[in-house]
Design an enzyme around this catalytic site. Sequence first.
Site, short mmCIF file in Angstrom:
data_model
loop_
_atom_site.label_atom_id
_atom_site.label_comp_id
_atom_site.label_asym_id
_atom_site.label_seq_id
_atom_site.Cartn_x
_atom_site.Cartn_y
_atom_site.Cartn_z
CB CYS A 55 3.51 -33.02 -25.56
SG CYS A 55 4.68 -33.31 -25.87
CB CYS A 58 3.78 -34.86 -23.20
SG CYS A 58 4.55 -33.43 -23.10
CB CYS A 191 -15.05 -8.01 3.55
SG CYS A 191 -15.17 -9.96 2.59
CB CYS A 194 -12.68 -8.44 1.53
SG CYS A 194 -13.84 -8.61 0.76
#
Length: 442
Positions: A55, A58, A191, A194
Amino acid sequence: MRPLLFGVLGCSLVLSVQAFYSASDDVIELTPSNFNKEVIQSDSLWLVEFYAPWCGHCQSLTPDWKKAATALKGIVKIGAVDADEHKSLGGQYGVRGFPTIKIFGANKHKPEEYQGGRSSQAIVDGAMNALRNLVKDRLSGKSGSSGGSGKQSGGGSGSKKDVVELTDDNFDKLVLEGDDVWMVEFFAPWCGHCKNLEPEWAAAASAIKEQTKGKVRLGAVDATVHQAVSSRYGIRGFPTIKIFRKGEEPEDYQGGRSRGDIIERGLDLFSDNAPAPELLEILNEDIIKKTCEDNQLCIIAVLPHILDTGAAGRNSYLDVMLKMSEKYKKKMWGWLWAEAGAQMELEASLGIGGFGYPAMAAINSRKMKFALLRGSFSETGIHEFLRELSVGRGSTATFGGGSMPKIHTVEAWDGKDGQLPEEEDYDLSDVDLDSDYDKDEL
């Protein structure tokens, strides 16, 4: 000499694809792997630029963004995301064009759009205004949701409502017999990994559900309780994530564990399984308006008149377009066609103008820019044309008049060969020919 291809992505210069920022800059490079830790869990105010390496706008912003980052060091954090590479982060925050700047303030999960100027001074002024507002809110007790604990979702409510609880009883019906794609986490309540994954999984579930209209779903199985389904898939460690697609063997998820990584994989799964966009005939203004406004680009073909090609010829052109729409379906572009002469104002605005059918144009209706296919109307020619567009190469052409032309309401093609208008029969029985004419002259 190879003809020029017109780009339509707003950033028209041909640029080398490279990172804009380095470790020596005060701009922090953000990715799906570090975004949650750096931004969402931070108490700092962040200004984040979402950019694409190709871009031109940009690239023009880069020196001012670096200068602002240095001026604000220790006060406001300045970051940058390569949203062309990390599409999940751009999609998560509704980024549609480049560069886009977001302010992550009191509520990190609902960033504000930066509306200021693009000079370093304007960026610093905008950051300081946002910082003052943040301090005022904290003084008044409106602390928002800074996300310091990381337990809330980026772009979602942070609840687990969008994570489907799967069991031995409902797994087959929901996952194996349904049409949706599933990402399933097998976990154990004790766990630690988890527990760390839980907020990321919940945030990703909400974002993926919204962005895929529920076509990709996230579920969770407590493997210590529902041991039948867990043993069926050989679950031995926690958390284990598997991907299920109807009629296929499950595959192991190999990506990162941040919400950004999970969202990116979910969106890829959606794109892989999504149908190609519908190819529509331009029958009225509503069709072209909706198609072109709802998509970054709309690809429009003007096909020869049905009398010139017949149904078989027209269908061969439409087949080429259908194959290309399937090939580029991840781009989520709109696809349209019209018969030559049916939309003359549109043809004139695009410079097609009554010759050279079939013709094709790619239109960015937001910028009123377009590109014309200069190669052959074939899979090879169109692929080359669209490949150039997808990386933003070339220059742009502006619609004649600067606005979308008038679109006429026409009848849909019936799928048949064309027919010439019937000629009228003339009754010549009462016509009396002059007998003085020489027979050789008749």
